[in-house]
Design a protein around this motif. Structure first.
Motif, short mmCIF file in Angstrom:
data_model
loop_
_atom_site.label_atom_id
_atom_site.label_comp_id
_atom_site.label_asym_id
_atom_site.label_seq_id
_atom_site.Cartn_x
_atom_site.Cartn_y
_atom_site.Cartn_z
N ILE A 78 -3.11 -8.50 -11.04
CA ILE A 78 -3.63 -7.16 -11.04
C ILE A 78 -4.91 -7.37 -11.12
CG2 ILE A 78 -3.28 -6.31 -13.42
CD1 ILE A 78 -3.00 -3.46 -11.99
N LYS A 79 -5.49 -8.43 -12.30
CA LYS A 79 -6.87 -8.85 -12.53
C LYS A 79 -7.53 -9.60 -11.15
CE LYS A 79 -6.99 -9.00 -17.30
NZ LYS A 79 -6.95 -9.80 -18.69
N LYS A 80 -6.50 -10.21 -10.43
CA LYS A 80 -7.04 -10.87 -9.08
C LYS A 80 -7.45 -9.95 -8.04
CE LYS A 80 -6.13 -14.82 -11.16
NZ LYS A 80 -7.21 -15.67 -11.42
N GLY A 81 -7.10 -8.65 -8.38
CA GLY A 81 -7.64 -7.46 -7.40
C GLY A 81 -6.20 -7.02 -6.33
N LEU A 82 -5.21 -7.20 -6.92
CA LEU A 82 -3.92 -6.88 -6.34
C LEU A 82 -3.33 -5.74 -7.08
CD1 LEU A 82 -2.32 -8.20 -4.10
CD2 LEU A 82 -0.77 -9.20 -5.85
N SER A 83 -2.94 -4.83 -6.42
CA SER A 83 -2.21 -3.70 -7.11
C SER A 83 -1.23 -2.92 -6.12
CB SER A 83 -3.45 -2.54 -7.30
OG SER A 83 -2.76 -1.52 -8.02
N ARG A 84 -0.23 -2.27 -6.63
CA ARG A 84 0.82 -1.95 -5.65
C ARG A 84 1.49 -0.45 -6.17
NH1 ARG A 84 6.47 -4.96 -5.84
NH2 ARG A 84 7.15 -3.21 -4.73
N SER A 85 2.00 -0.01 -5.23
CA SER A 85 2.93 1.20 -5.51
C SER A 85 4.46 0.94 -5.19
CB SER A 85 2.47 2.50 -4.84
OG SER A 85 3.15 2.31 -3.35
N PHE A 86 5.31 1.75 -5.70
CA PHE A 86 6.80 1.18 -5.50
C PHE A 86 7.49 2.14 -4.66
CE2 PHE A 86 4.93 -0.06 -9.37
CZ PHE A 86 5.46 -1.35 -9.39
N GLN A 87 8.53 1.72 -4.00
CA GLN A 87 9.49 2.46 -3.14
C GLN A 87 9.96 3.63 -3.80
OE1 GLN A 87 12.34 -0.18 -1.13
NE2 GLN A 87 13.11 1.40 0.09
N ASN A 88 10.42 3.34 -4.81
CA ASN A 88 10.90 4.77 -5.66
C ASN A 88 9.83 4.82 -6.84
OD1 ASN A 88 13.30 4.20 -4.20
ND2 ASN A 88 13.91 2.61 -5.83
N ILE A 89 9.45 6.17 -6.81
CA ILE A 89 8.32 6.59 -7.58
C ILE A 89 8.49 5.91 -8.96
CG2 ILE A 89 6.72 8.26 -8.55
CD1 ILE A 89 7.48 9.95 -6.29
N ARG A 90 7.67 4.94 -9.38
CA ARG A 90 7.98 4.43 -10.65
C ARG A 90 6.83 4.77 -11.60
NH1 ARG A 90 10.69 -1.44 -10.25
NH2 ARG A 90 10.77 -1.05 -12.48
N LEU A 91 6.63 6.19 -11.89
CA LEU A 91 5.53 6.55 -13.05
C LEU A 91 6.29 6.56 -14.34
CD1 LEU A 91 4.10 9.65 -11.01
CD2 LEU A 91 2.99 7.55 -11.61
N MET A 92 5.64 6.50 -15.18
CA MET A 92 6.00 6.33 -16.41
C MET A 92 6.57 7.94 -17.04
SD MET A 92 5.82 3.67 -17.43
CE MET A 92 4.96 1.89 -16.83
#
Lengths: 258, 308, 282
Positions: A78-92
């Protein structure tokens, strides 16, 4: 076309003897809106997991901004500039909306800022910024609530916002439009276009072809772990391999593809 | 001479282990099939022993009967353990299954079972105090001496009996329809429901088995060691947990091996290093296993790793 | 302050501190069922340093915490390799081993226990308790606290967000061990006598229950849980056996109606809303 933000070179991966990815190679151009489509089980999510470092590829390289990501643990990508979301929502589930969004900022802070109380130093801990971002996306209404009770569309949106908070160069979105109604899909499209206008590259997996058509310029198509098409979305329907792959699919996807 | 003494200790250890076997199997069934670390098991064990003792001493409460024959008293004790176990099923497992869809979430059943542990333990403490009670049975002193070794016949029978029960159980799990249903639930409760298995009717069977195994084990203990106490469950419970881990969570045969290993290491450790060293040996062994070989001797990889 | 009241308050203080030690690990999603072991380490360290070296009380307490923390740190690495039920059992095993070692060491008094020469007043316990409660709230109000709760909810996603879950878990386990050691030191100094049998499995179970019943979502949980279960039985003035029986009943009922504990985030949010009848940033 010479400066890809993400380059995949001959990625192969198998689980328990089953080849899930077979020498997948393609480039994602800087600043582009790139879609990755294909029937269920084609290996799209696995490819995402390889890019984000959850799985190591057996063969091949993932190059982000020209640098090989091999050996870099998922946590540091993530520090290299890569971020993602998930197929099934994975909020805390036990964090409030605001806290979920603030979690997205985590990688940007040094230890000293992490031990400051959030309520008393909202500026240096990023809390103020997170509140501002929530406001700008129009979801400030919910900031104090835990996420489980919120509508599906809002949660999808929050997940995208959370992924944005790390200030990524490349945003991976796994089926962002799945389960959304037409109005929600349109809102999401506008949101993603705005994100793209900020210069963030989008790579997204989705089954909703009208959505993909109206958002992305580039598309890669996968089938049975192999890349069968990579190019502008306008030429997609002319490609025989793609038509062939999609002919065997169920009616619904076929229709939306047409 | 030393060799013979050690051999005698080995025999004693195996006998002691036979007590742990059934309780360890009870633990392993709960974990293996329901993913439930059931902390009421020691209390069920104690309940069977203490109810048995109470009946054989005073008979049915309020003077409704005279003292009851010891065997019948223990039988009632076992029934009580089974009923208590069903009570636990009703208020922990089934309830959470209905409410949350997943009874293993948030360690709720585990915490709830700790609550039941306290309830059962302190009911007995309130009723009978904390003293250790003598339990006299028909088998007071039947020792079998061969070549200088002493083998207590009740103990030997108990060992054989425990292994037979567990072996029968193991066959039941493999062959019978109920067994197949139970293994399907262990594999994936949702899929089992879809396949037409009535989970709500099958799950109580696990709890009946748990109560039965605890009760039998307590009866065997009372017959062999001629005493029961409100704390008898704590001792056996911790050793049985150790036995379960050593054998591997979810493995019935592993629990047998684990029970015997714990019994052996306990008696040998006491013999060589003194009375209170057994605690270090048994738990040290267990900790090493947990860290370096968490599947135990015969366990499966997937069991018990879900998050709380 | 009457003797009775001061005794109750001292026990309350020690229980609250002990509860925070278990809470810090529980907040990262890990159940520590070996609290008594770490408490015993602190108690014996404090007793020895005070009796043998004659160190001043405050130094002995600091060393109890340091030793508890150091031992936790060392065993955190093997223990945190285990997950779920295995972690519960591993921590349980550690407490049994600590008790076993004390019972077998004549230098520590073995089964007969040990008299502690130094002595502290209730006030000291209460001051330390207040400090620990503030520390607990402080940690949970920072980004570290946020990361801990994220690890509790979803380790994999927290990892992808850049949270070093290993550091968080080891750190929480170490701080928890230190606080447990501190509570043990206070126990030794306040009661003047310690024995291995006191630090048994029941103590570990009770303290874990205080925390889980109080609620692990906010720093209020251990404070509320420990206070509830220490003060209610005192208020009802019931015997020890009945006390634990009722404790058990409450746990079963709680798990049915409020499985997430007495204090949850949603409940707090509602209370704040009513108090200030407005929007509030958590």
């Amino acid at each position: 076309m010479s400066d890809p933000i993400l380059r995949l070179e001959d990625i192969s991966k198998s689980f328990g003897g089953v080849r899930v990815l077979e020498k997948v190679s393609f480039d994602v151009e800087r600043g582009s809106r790139h879609a990755l489509i294909g029937p269920n089980g084609a290996g799209k999510t696995t490819l995402f997991n390889v890019i984000s470092g959850i799985h190591d590829p057996e063969q091949g390289k993932v190059l982000l901004e020209g640098k090989d990501l091999k050996g870099i643990p998922s946590r540091k990508r993530i520090k290299k500039g890569l971020s993602r979301s998930f197929q099934n929502i994975r909020l805390m589930p036990h964090l409030s909306v605001l806290e979920n969004v603030m979690l997205g900022q985590h990688s940007r802070f040094q230890f000293l800022d992490m031990v400051k109380p959030l309520n008393f130093s909202a500026k240096s801990t990023g809390k103020a910024e997170a509140i501002e971002t929530l406001n700008s996306f129009g979801i400030d209404l919910y900031e104090g609530q835990t996420v489980s009770s919120l509508p599906y569309g809002i949660r999808k949106k929050i997940e995208v916002v959370r992924a944005l908070m790390s200030e990524p160069q490349l945003l991976l979105l796994d089926e962002p439009a799945a389960g959304l109604n037409t109005a929600e899909t349109n809102t999401l499209r506008d949101l993603l276009k705005e994100v793209s206008n900020r210069g963030i590259t989008l790579l997204l997996v989705d089954h909703d072809m009208p959505f993909v058509n109206s958002l992305c310029e580039q598309v890669s198509v996968m089938n049975f772990g192999q890349l069968i098409y990579d190019g502008p979305i306008s030429d997609l329907k002319k490609d025989e391999k793609v038509l062939e792959a999609y002919l065997g699919m169920d009616e619904k996807t076929e229709r939306s593809n047409a | 001479m030393l060799f013979e003494q050690v051999l005698q200790q080995i025999i004693n250890g195996l006998m002691l282990g036979s007590i742990y076997i059934s309780v360890a199997v009870a633990f392993t069934l709960a974990i293996g099939i329901l993913n439930f670390l059931n902390f009421t098991i020691p209390a069920l064990y104690m309940l069977a022993g203490m109810v048995g003792w109470s009946l054989s001493q005073y008979g049915v409460p309020f003077g409704l009967s005279g003292p009851v024959n010891w065997a019948f008293a223990l039988f009632i004790g076992i029934i009580c353990a089974i009923l208590a176990s069903l009570l636990v099923e009703r208020f922990t497992y089934r309830y959470f299954k209905m409410k949350h869809g997943d009874a293993t979430e948030h360690a709720i059943p585990l915490v709830s079972s700790l609550g039941f542990l306290l309830i059962f333990e302190y009911i007995i403490l309130i009723a009978h105090g904390s003293d250790t009670r003598g339990f006299s049975t028909a088998f007071s002193n039947l020792d079998w001496r061969i070549g200088g070794f002493i083998i207590s016949i009740p103990q030997l029978l108990s060992l054989v009996f425990s292994i037979l029960i567990v072996a029968g159980l193991s066959v039941l799990l493999k062959r019978s329809k109920v067994g197949r249903a139970l293994r399907a639930i262990a594999e994936n409760p949702d899929a089992a429901t879809i396949m037409g298995i009535d989970v709500d009717r099958i799950v109580p069977i696990v709890f009946i088995l748990i109560g039965f195994l605890c009760g039998i084990s307590a009866a065997i203990f009372a017959i062999n060691y001629h005493e029961v106490s409100p704390y008898m469950g704590d001792h056996v419970g911790t050793k049985a947990i150790a036995a379960m881990v050593i054998g591997g969570l979810g493995s019935v045969w592993g629990a047998i091996a684990g029970g015997l290993i714990v019994g052996l290491s306990e008696t040998l450790s006491i013999y060589f290093f003194g009375a209170s060293s057994a605690q270090i040996t048994v738990w040290g062994l267990l900790l090493l296993l947990l860290v370096f070989r968490p599947t135990g001797l015969f366990g499966h990889n997937a069991i018990g790793k879900g998050k709380f | 302050m009457s003797g009775y009241l001061s005794g109750v308050l001292a026990i309350l203080g020690i229980n609250i501190i002990f509860a925070y030690s278990i809470y810090i690990t529980a907040a990262t999603g890990q159940l520590n069922l070996g609290g008594a072991g770490f408490q015993a380490i602190g108690a014996y360290a404090c007793a020895l340093l005070s009796n043998e070296l004659g160190l001043p009380i405050y130094l002995t307490l600091v060393f109890s915490a340091i030793l508890g923390g150091a031992i936790s740190f060392l065993i955190a690495f093997p223990v945190l390799r285990t997950k779920g039920v295995y972690m519960v059992l591993a921590t349980f095993a550690i407490a049994e081993i600590v008790a076993g070692i004390i019972l077998n060491t004549d230098y520590l008094g073995g089964p007969t226990g040990m008299i502690v020469n130094a002595y502290i007043e209730t006030e000291v316990v209460l001051v330390v308790a207040v400090i620990i409660v503030i520390l607990g709230f402080y940690i949970m109000s920072t980004r570290i606290g946020l990361a801990m709760r994220a690890v509790h909810d979803d380790e994999a996603v927290a990892d992808l967000m850049g949270v070093d879950k290993r550091a968080i878990q080891v750190g929480a386990f170490t701080i928890g061990g230190a606080i447990a050691g501190l509570s043990g030191g206070l126990y030794a100094l306040y009661f003047g006598f310690i024995e291995a049998q006191y630090f048994n499995a029941n103590i570990s179970i009770f303290v874990l229950l205080y925390v889980l019943i109080g609620g692990t979502q906010t720093a209020w949980g251990p404070l509320v849980g420990a206070s509830f279960f220490t003060l209610i039985p005192e208020a009802l003035r019931i015997g020890d056996d009945w006390r634990f029986f009722i404790f058990g009943v409450i746990i079963v009922i709680m798990m049915i109606f409020r499985p997430e504990g007495i204090v949850t985030r949603d409940a707090l949010e509602r209370v704040w809303r009513q108090l200030f009848s407005g929007k509030r940033n958590v």
